[in-house]
Design an enzyme around this catalytic site. Structure first.
Site, PDB file in Angstrom:
ATOM      1  CG  HIS A 178      -2.050   0.964   1.102  1.00  0.00           C
ATOM      2  ND1 HIS A 178      -1.940   2.279   1.484  1.00  0.00           N
ATOM      3  CD2 HIS A 178      -3.286   0.810   0.579  1.00  0.00           C
ATOM      4  CE1 HIS A 178      -3.084   2.885   1.217  1.00  0.00           C
ATOM      5  NE2 HIS A 178      -3.920   2.021   0.671  1.00  0.00           N
ATOM      6  CD  GLU A 210      -8.653  -3.529  -3.869  1.00  0.00           C
ATOM      7  OE1 GLU A 210      -9.750  -3.949  -3.467  1.00  0.00           O
ATOM      8  OE2 GLU A 210      -8.532  -2.679  -4.747  1.00  0.00           O
TER       9      GLU A 210
HETATM   10  N1  COA Z   1       4.084  -7.332  -4.975  1.00  0.00           N
HETATM   11  C1  COA Z   1       5.404  -7.353  -5.229  1.00  0.00           C
HETATM   12  N2  COA Z   1       6.210  -6.278  -5.122  1.00  0.00           N
HETATM   13  C2  COA Z   1       5.629  -5.129  -4.753  1.00  0.00           C
HETATM   14  C3  COA Z   1       4.274  -5.030  -4.477  1.00  0.00           C
HETATM   15  C4  COA Z   1       3.493  -6.194  -4.592  1.00  0.00           C
HETATM   16  N3  COA Z   1       2.184  -6.196  -4.342  1.00  0.00           N
HETATM   17  N4  COA Z   1       3.978  -3.764  -4.138  1.00  0.00           N
HETATM   18  C5  COA Z   1       5.125  -3.077  -4.198  1.00  0.00           C
HETATM   19  N5  COA Z   1       6.135  -3.900  -4.575  1.00  0.00           N
HETATM   20  C6  COA Z   1       7.539  -3.552  -4.750  1.00  0.00           C
HETATM   21  C7  COA Z   1       7.768  -2.789  -6.038  1.00  0.00           C
HETATM   22  O1  COA Z   1       8.020  -3.678  -7.123  1.00  0.00           O
HETATM   23  C8  COA Z   1       8.944  -1.935  -5.685  1.00  0.00           C
HETATM   24  O2  COA Z   1      10.105  -2.731  -5.778  1.00  0.00           O
HETATM   25  P1  COA Z   1      11.510  -2.110  -6.294  1.00  0.00           P
HETATM   26  O3  COA Z   1      11.806  -0.996  -5.318  1.00  0.00           O
HETATM   27  O4  COA Z   1      12.424  -3.266  -6.234  1.00  0.00           O
HETATM   28  O5  COA Z   1      11.225  -1.617  -7.677  1.00  0.00           O
HETATM   29  C9  COA Z   1       8.710  -1.620  -4.212  1.00  0.00           C
HETATM   30  O6  COA Z   1       7.882  -2.658  -3.695  1.00  0.00           O
HETATM   31  C10 COA Z   1       8.018  -0.283  -3.989  1.00  0.00           C
HETATM   32  O7  COA Z   1       6.887  -0.251  -4.853  1.00  0.00           O
HETATM   33  P2  COA Z   1       6.190   1.075  -5.348  1.00  0.00           P
HETATM   34  O8  COA Z   1       5.561   0.791  -6.677  1.00  0.00           O
HETATM   35  O9  COA Z   1       7.120   2.242  -5.229  1.00  0.00           O
HETATM   36  O10 COA Z   1       5.086   1.245  -4.255  1.00  0.00           O
HETATM   37  P3  COA Z   1       3.839   2.174  -4.372  1.00  0.00           P
HETATM   38  O11 COA Z   1       3.634   2.841  -3.065  1.00  0.00           O
HETATM   39  O12 COA Z   1       3.929   3.030  -5.581  1.00  0.00           O
HETATM   40  O13 COA Z   1       2.694   1.086  -4.653  1.00  0.00           O
HETATM   41  C11 COA Z   1       0.791  -0.228  -4.619  1.00  0.00           C
HETATM   42  C12 COA Z   1       1.617   0.813  -3.863  1.00  0.00           C
HETATM   43  C13 COA Z   1      -0.507  -0.520  -3.874  1.00  0.00           C
HETATM   44  C14 COA Z   1       0.451   0.290  -6.005  1.00  0.00           C
HETATM   45  C15 COA Z   1       1.630  -1.540  -4.733  1.00  0.00           C
HETATM   46  O14 COA Z   1       1.948  -2.027  -3.458  1.00  0.00           O
HETATM   47  C16 COA Z   1       0.960  -2.598  -5.583  1.00  0.00           C
HETATM   48  O15 COA Z   1       1.085  -2.594  -6.803  1.00  0.00           O
HETATM   49  N6  COA Z   1       0.201  -3.564  -4.935  1.00  0.00           N
HETATM   50  C17 COA Z   1      -0.481  -4.577  -5.700  1.00  0.00           C
HETATM   51  C18 COA Z   1      -1.776  -4.048  -6.250  1.00  0.00           C
HETATM   52  C19 COA Z   1      -2.832  -3.873  -5.185  1.00  0.00           C
HETATM   53  O16 COA Z   1      -3.034  -4.713  -4.330  1.00  0.00           O
HETATM   54  N7  COA Z   1      -3.530  -2.746  -5.271  1.00  0.00           N
HETATM   55  C20 COA Z   1      -4.569  -2.383  -4.346  1.00  0.00           C
HETATM   56  C21 COA Z   1      -4.114  -1.266  -3.459  1.00  0.00           C
HETATM   57  S1  COA Z   1      -5.292  -0.914  -2.187  1.00  0.00           S
END
Ligand code: COA
Length: 363
Positions: A250, A308
């Protein structure tokens, strides 16, 4: 003047003051207008919490809001026939966006307009589902409880246990700080545009799998894993393939999303009545494995379960098909979007940030 681009995801940037909800990412707390989520979800009806968001008071006349939602459902259903093309779209969020776009914001009190907007979303999503399945949409009962009526319009079992569970879900997702869809709604509102346009933009933002589109894929993941002992290997393979684990991580929470616990309890309530199938055990095992493997791969960034993860398990137990998960999220969040439209209108200032130009300069 030298300017620097800020984080591309606007992380940690405060773009508004709000009285609507507090998302405490360090302590895993969600407060809706002064009330902890745990006090509301499963304890207060969706109509009451709409009242809290739209007026600031939890004990406004819940029956009046329930009536406004009922009127909204009836008015929206009167237009379902003319929305056939939009409601025939393949994807539920596309259909919701296209059909909602045909509405207009009527004048009225915050309760009336909010009831019309949330009532419309609650009708359009089931109407889409039934149309797509080749079934006739079912008319709402404006007198019925909102969640029970949604289930009835789906043609699903609307008994009070399932209606209570859906109601608890709608409350748990009703508002959540400056999430992407809410921000989209506020940007549109800041241009002095109307609430329907704001909600259409918000639906578009919610559709994405990084925001509200994750619960369907969570269920696909549980299906693919099948048994607790296969979870760890499956998760490792996904991460090796550079794919994200849906339902984990998140932007704000560094501890487990408090909504996950609330939804887990709603599933347990159904389970105790023999009405939840047997997904919960598998879901818990997959969460545990995902948590452990993600900790190992990202020791500096906590990526615990988000809302989710258990949305998928709860909505499946309630009897909703996975294609309806994101539209059902929109039903709950529509009330929060409208509250943010009202709040943004009171601010009355255009949201218009700058970009740092990094292209070539004119010769
Ligand atoms: N599975 C695997 N790796 C994940 C991940 C996940 N669900 N969520 C984040 N990461 C990793 C990223 O690949 C990144 O790795 P890196 O630094 O090696 O490139 C790191 O964690 C940071 O990710 P980042 O994209 O900067 O985090 P964010 O704050 O932008 O993303 C979300 C937040 C929710 C978009 C992200 O956690 C995600 O995509 N989750 C899955 C989708 C989901 O469940 N969405 C519903 C949200 S309520």
């Amino acid at each position: 003047m030298s300017i620097q681009a800020i984080d591309s995801g606007l992380a940690d940037l405060v773009v508004a003051e709000t009285k609507l909800s507090l998302v405490d990412g360090e302590r895993g707390r969600l407060v809706i207008r002064g009330h902890a989520l745990e006090e509301l979800s499963g304890r207060r009806r969706f109509a009451d919490v709409c009242g809290l968001l739209w007026t600031g008071a939890l004990d406004v006349d819940g029956a009046a809001i329930a009536r406004a939602l009922g009127r909204g459902r009836a008015q929206a259903f009167a237009r379902v026939r003319e929305l056939g093309t939009a409601l025939s779209m393949e994807n539920g969020m596309d259909a919701l966006r296209a059909s909602l776009a045909c509405f207009k914001e009527d004048r009225g009190s915050p309760l009336e307009v909010g009831g019309a907007l949330s009532g419309a979303v609650a009708v359009l999503a089931p109407a889409w589902w039934r149309t797509r399945a080749g079934l006739a949409p079912i008319a709402p009962d404006p007198e019925a409880d909102h969640a029970a009526d949604v289930l009835r319009m789906m043609g699903a079992n609307a008994d009070s246990d399932y209606a209570d569970a859906l109601d608890a879900y709608l409350v748990s997702v009703i508002d959540h700080g400056m999430n992407a869809s809410t921000f989209a709604a506020r940007v549109v509102t800041s241009t002095a545009s109307d609430a329907v346009s704001a909600l259409v933009a918000a639906v578009g933002a919610l559709k994405g799998p990084l925001h509200g589109g994750a619960p369907g894929p969570v269920l696909d993941m549980l299906d693919a894993i099948g048994a607790p002992e296969r979870a760890e290997a499956w998760i490792r393979a996904e991460l090796d393939g550079k794919r994200r684990i849906m339902g984990m991580g998140h932007r704000v929470y560094r501890v487990r999303d408090p909504r996950a616990a609330v939804l887990e309890r709603a599933i347990e309530r159904l389970e105790s009545k023999g009405k939840a199938g047997d997904r919960l055990r598998l879901a818990r095992a997959v969460e545990k494995s995902a948590d452990a493997v993600l900790r190992e791969r990202h020791p500096d960034r906590a990526l615990p379960a988000n809302v989710e993860f258990y949305t998928a398990v709860l909505l499946e137990a309630i009897g909703l098909p996975r294609e309806m998960f994101s539209p059902t999220f929109a039903m709950g969040r529509s009330a929060g979007w409208w509250a943010h439209v009202l709040e943004q209108r009171a601010v009355g200032r255009l949201i218009r940030p700058k970009a740092l130009y990094v292209g070539p300069l004119a010769a």
